[in-house]
Design a protein around this motif. Structure first.
Motif, PDB file in Angstrom:
ATOM      1  N   SER A 139      51.376  -5.725   0.413  1.00  0.00           N
ATOM      2  CA  SER A 139      50.179  -5.611  -0.421  1.00  0.00           C
ATOM      3  C   SER A 139      50.247  -4.374  -1.313  1.00  0.00           C
ATOM      4  O   SER A 139      49.884  -4.430  -2.498  1.00  0.00           O
ATOM      5  N   ILE A 140      50.706  -3.273  -0.767  1.00  0.00           N
ATOM      6  CA  ILE A 140      50.817  -2.032  -1.543  1.00  0.00           C
ATOM      7  C   ILE A 140      51.859  -2.187  -2.647  1.00  0.00           C
ATOM      8  O   ILE A 140      51.660  -1.730  -3.781  1.00  0.00           O
ATOM      9  N   ILE A 141      52.974  -2.847  -2.333  1.00  0.00           N
ATOM     10  CA  ILE A 141      53.998  -3.089  -3.353  1.00  0.00           C
ATOM     11  C   ILE A 141      53.434  -3.959  -4.468  1.00  0.00           C
ATOM     12  O   ILE A 141      53.625  -3.672  -5.668  1.00  0.00           O
ATOM     13  N   LEU A 142      52.720  -5.015  -4.110  1.00  0.00           N
ATOM     14  CA  LEU A 142      52.183  -5.948  -5.110  1.00  0.00           C
ATOM     15  C   LEU A 142      51.086  -5.318  -5.961  1.00  0.00           C
ATOM     16  O   LEU A 142      50.870  -5.736  -7.099  1.00  0.00           O
ATOM     17  N   GLU A 143      50.398  -4.316  -5.417  1.00  0.00           N
ATOM     18  CA  GLU A 143      49.400  -3.597  -6.200  1.00  0.00           C
ATOM     19  C   GLU A 143      50.060  -2.800  -7.324  1.00  0.00           C
ATOM     20  O   GLU A 143      49.466  -2.596  -8.386  1.00  0.00           O
TER      21      GLU A 143
END
Length: 219
Positions: A139-143
């Motif tokens: 999720s952090i990467i995709l943000e």
């Protein structure tokens, strides 16, 4: 207070097991060895962990939690403006994995044996914890970068894990290197392992990038 003390003792046992695994294999680090290192009787270890499998399931979870936190820190400190930056990030995370978390790779190879010594509810609890950690990282990467879908990011880390485990098993089974115990040879083994993993992962990522570019052009 009692629960806090119990948690601290469990954490100390887990930490001791990790440190011993850095120098030995899963087979060579017995409950008796951990107890001896801690200067306690074996029953003290079993009081907190009913079996070797449950202890090492907790060790796996601790190592996985540590590496995900390290990855998240790296992601947050990295600027990801394009797909090239994303590829560099994945390669850097892989380097961190190999250089600082080789014990997790070593132990994850034994996961089937570890699971066989645990009850189903322990395995389900472990899988849930690990999946939550992985979801958080993704999720952090995709943000920060939406050039890949969640499924694609998940697949990239699955392939990374496959290469890390597969080439590690190949390395320790390679008789030419396994018979040597010289420090320089140990470094050479790790360097060869890192080269093989990173080379194949680069090929894989380049293939994914090519397919995405091709699909974009086709549209």
């Amino acid at each position: 207070m009692a629960n806090e003390k119990r948690a601290q003792k469990k954490e100390h046992i887990i930490y001791t097991a990790i440190k011993m695994l850095e120098q030995s294999s899963y087979n060579d680090v017995r409950i008796e060895d951990i107890a001896q290192k801690l200067e306690v009787v074996k029953s003290n270890i079993f009081y907190y962990f009913p079996s070797k499998g449950i202890l090492y399931l907790n060790v796996l979870e601790k190592l996985h939690s540590d590496i995900i936190e390290r990855f998240i820190l790296e992601v947050n400190q990295t600027s990801i403006k394009n797909i090239v930056d994303f590829k560099k990030l994945i390669m850097k995370l892989t380097d961190i994995y190999i250089r600082d978390y080789i014990t997790l790779i070593k132990l994850s190879i034994e996961s089937t044996r570890i699971f066989s010594e645990c009850k189903r509810e322990h395995i389900l609890q472990y899988n849930k914890a690990v999946n939550n950690l992985d979801d958080r990282l993704q999720s952090i990467i995709l943000e920060k970068f939406n050039g890949f879908t969640r499924n694609e990011v998940f697949y990239i880390f699955e392939v990374q894990e496959h290469f890390l485990r597969g080439y590690y098993q190949d390395m320790i089974q390679n008789a030419e290197y396994a018979i040597a115990d010289d420090g320089d040879i140990a470094w050479e083994r790790l360097s060869l392992y890192e080269f093989r993993v990173t080379r194949m992962l680069k090929f894989f990522l380049d293939g994914m990038i090519y397919e995405k570019d091709k699909n974009t052009l086709d549209k």
